[in-house]
Design a protein around this motif. Structure first.
Motif, PDB file in Angstrom:
ATOM      1  N   ASP A  51       5.984  -6.158  -7.092  1.00 23.13           N
ATOM      2  CA  ASP A  51       6.297  -5.192  -8.138  1.00 23.13           C
ATOM      3  C   ASP A  51       6.872  -3.925  -7.501  1.00 23.13           C
ATOM      4  N   PRO A  52       8.115  -3.560  -7.841  1.00 21.80           N
ATOM      5  CA  PRO A  52       8.733  -2.380  -7.218  1.00 21.80           C
ATOM      6  C   PRO A  52       7.965  -1.081  -7.489  1.00 21.80           C
ATOM      7  N   THR A  53       7.374  -0.965  -8.670  1.00 20.97           N
ATOM      8  CA  THR A  53       6.609   0.241  -8.982  1.00 20.97           C
ATOM      9  C   THR A  53       5.388   0.350  -8.077  1.00 20.97           C
ATOM     10  N   LEU A  54       4.714  -0.752  -7.877  1.00 16.41           N
ATOM     11  CA  LEU A  54       3.533  -0.771  -7.017  1.00 16.41           C
ATOM     12  C   LEU A  54       3.922  -0.494  -5.564  1.00 16.41           C
ATOM     13  N   LEU A  55       5.016  -1.106  -5.101  1.00 17.87           N
ATOM     14  CA  LEU A  55       5.471  -0.888  -3.733  1.00 17.87           C
ATOM     15  C   LEU A  55       5.894   0.563  -3.514  1.00 17.87           C
ATOM     16  N   ASN A  56       6.517   1.168  -4.521  1.00 15.12           N
ATOM     17  CA  ASN A  56       6.897   2.583  -4.419  1.00 15.12           C
ATOM     18  C   ASN A  56       5.648   3.472  -4.381  1.00 15.12           C
ATOM     19  N   GLY A  57       4.619   3.073  -5.114  1.00 14.94           N
ATOM     20  CA  GLY A  57       3.350   3.803  -5.076  1.00 14.94           C
ATOM     21  C   GLY A  57       2.712   3.740  -3.693  1.00 14.94           C
ATOM     22  N   TYR A  58       2.775   2.578  -3.062  1.00 17.23           N
ATOM     23  CA  TYR A  58       2.268   2.445  -1.698  1.00 17.23           C
ATOM     24  C   TYR A  58       3.068   3.323  -0.738  1.00 17.23           C
ATOM     25  N   ALA A  59       4.381   3.375  -0.947  1.00 20.84           N
ATOM     26  CA  ALA A  59       5.220   4.223  -0.097  1.00 20.84           C
ATOM     27  C   ALA A  59       4.826   5.690  -0.263  1.00 20.84           C
ATOM     28  N   MET A  60       4.521   6.095  -1.489  1.00 20.98           N
ATOM     29  CA  MET A  60       4.086   7.476  -1.717  1.00 20.98           C
ATOM     30  C   MET A  60       2.752   7.745  -1.037  1.00 20.98           C
ATOM     31  N   LEU A  61       1.865   6.750  -1.074  1.00 18.95           N
ATOM     32  CA  LEU A  61       0.568   6.888  -0.414  1.00 18.95           C
ATOM     33  C   LEU A  61       0.752   7.052   1.096  1.00 18.95           C
ATOM     34  N   ILE A  62       1.650   6.277   1.667  1.00 14.09           N
ATOM     35  CA  ILE A  62       1.949   6.410   3.094  1.00 14.09           C
ATOM     36  C   ILE A  62       2.594   7.771   3.369  1.00 14.09           C
ATOM     37  N   GLY A  63       3.418   8.258   2.435  1.00 16.02           N
ATOM     38  CA  GLY A  63       4.011   9.596   2.566  1.00 16.02           C
ATOM     39  C   GLY A  63       2.942  10.679   2.585  1.00 16.02           C
ATOM     40  N   LEU A  64       1.886  10.489   1.796  1.00 12.13           N
ATOM     41  CA  LEU A  64       0.763  11.439   1.838  1.00 12.13           C
ATOM     42  C   LEU A  64       0.081  11.399   3.198  1.00 12.13           C
ATOM     43  N   GLY A  65       0.006  10.220   3.783  1.00 15.97           N
ATOM     44  CA  GLY A  65      -0.509  10.114   5.153  1.00 15.97           C
ATOM     45  C   GLY A  65       0.363  10.904   6.112  1.00 15.97           C
ATOM     46  N   GLY A  66       1.680  10.917   5.849  1.00 14.92           N
ATOM     47  CA  GLY A  66       2.599  11.727   6.652  1.00 14.92           C
ATOM     48  C   GLY A  66       2.305  13.213   6.517  1.00 14.92           C
ATOM     49  N   CYS A  67       1.861  13.636   5.328  1.00 11.86           N
ATOM     50  CA  CYS A  67       1.471  15.041   5.140  1.00 11.86           C
ATOM     51  C   CYS A  67       0.277  15.379   6.030  1.00 11.86           C
ATOM     52  N   LEU A  68      -0.686  14.472   6.077  1.00  6.60           N
ATOM     53  CA  LEU A  68      -1.851  14.691   6.950  1.00  6.60           C
ATOM     54  C   LEU A  68      -1.426  14.720   8.417  1.00  6.60           C
ATOM     55  N   LEU A  69      -0.519  13.817   8.784  1.00  8.05           N
ATOM     56  CA  LEU A  69      -0.020  13.785  10.157  1.00  8.05           C
ATOM     57  C   LEU A  69       0.696  15.089  10.500  1.00  8.05           C
ATOM     58  N   SER A  70       1.504  15.599   9.583  1.00  5.03           N
ATOM     59  CA  SER A  70       2.201  16.856   9.862  1.00  5.03           C
ATOM     60  C   SER A  70       1.215  18.020   9.962  1.00  5.03           C
ATOM     61  N   GLY A  71       0.163  17.996   9.171  1.00  3.27           N
ATOM     62  CA  GLY A  71      -0.874  19.024   9.284  1.00  3.27           C
ATOM     63  C   GLY A  71      -1.554  18.986  10.636  1.00  3.27           C
ATOM     64  N   PHE A  72      -1.815  17.778  11.130  1.00  2.00           N
ATOM     65  CA  PHE A  72      -2.430  17.636  12.454  1.00  2.00           C
ATOM     66  C   PHE A  72      -1.482  18.141  13.535  1.00  2.00           C
ATOM     67  N   ILE A  73      -0.220  17.769  13.448  1.00  2.00           N
ATOM     68  CA  ILE A  73       0.773  18.214  14.438  1.00  2.00           C
ATOM     69  C   ILE A  73       0.846  19.739  14.469  1.00  2.00           C
TER      70      ILE A  73
END
Length: 143
Positions: A51-73
């Motif tokens: 499901d493209p909507t579900l896959l896009n939601g997972y991508a957004m979740l991974i993007g939020l992980g990127g926010c945490l990574l940038s905060g750590f950096i």
């Protein structure tokens, strides 16, 4: 990265004083890392079936992980620039005057000895128990 911080580089943001250059670098790092993580995740997810909507939601979740990574950096790159000045002066008289005022204003106050044991332990740790007792003695003398 070690940045020189002088008073002219400091700005107030949301009630906190920050180095302007460090803040700009942090904004750029946060934008690049979080957006890049999201775009890479979306690109990867688009190659999967489902499901493209579900896959896009997972991508957004991974993007939020990127926010945490940038905060750590940013936390590693930009150390706090605050100078904390600890005062060794004794403020017990000011604190005692404040407590005397509190005792006078509270008609239900009985004694520091009537407080729960946990509260008394906290007061002992903060070295405020004798200050409370002295304040009580002052109020009793006045009555």
């Amino acid at each position: 990265m070690n940045m020189e911080s002088s008073e002219s580089n400091l700005v107030e943001v949301w009630g906190d004083t920050v180095n302007f250059r460090s803040m700009l670098f942090a904004i750029v790092i946060g934008s690049v890392v979080s957006t890049g993580t999201f775009l890479l995740a979306r690109f990867y997810m688009s190659s999967l079936s489902g499901d493209p909507t579900l896959l896009n939601g997972y991508a957004m979740l991974i993007g939020l992980g990127g926010c945490l990574l940038s905060g750590f950096i940013c936390s590693v790159m930009f150390k706090p620039a605050r100078i904390v000045i600890a005062s060794s002066e004794d403020n017990s008289e000011n604190i005692k005057e404040f407590i005397v005022g509190l005792i006078r204003d509270d008609p239900n106050y009985t004694s520091v000895n009537d407080l729960p044991s946990e509260v008394k332990e906290e007061l002992d740790l903060l070295k405020l128990m004798p200050v409370f007792q002295e304040a009580e003695a002052i109020v009793k003398k006045e009555s």
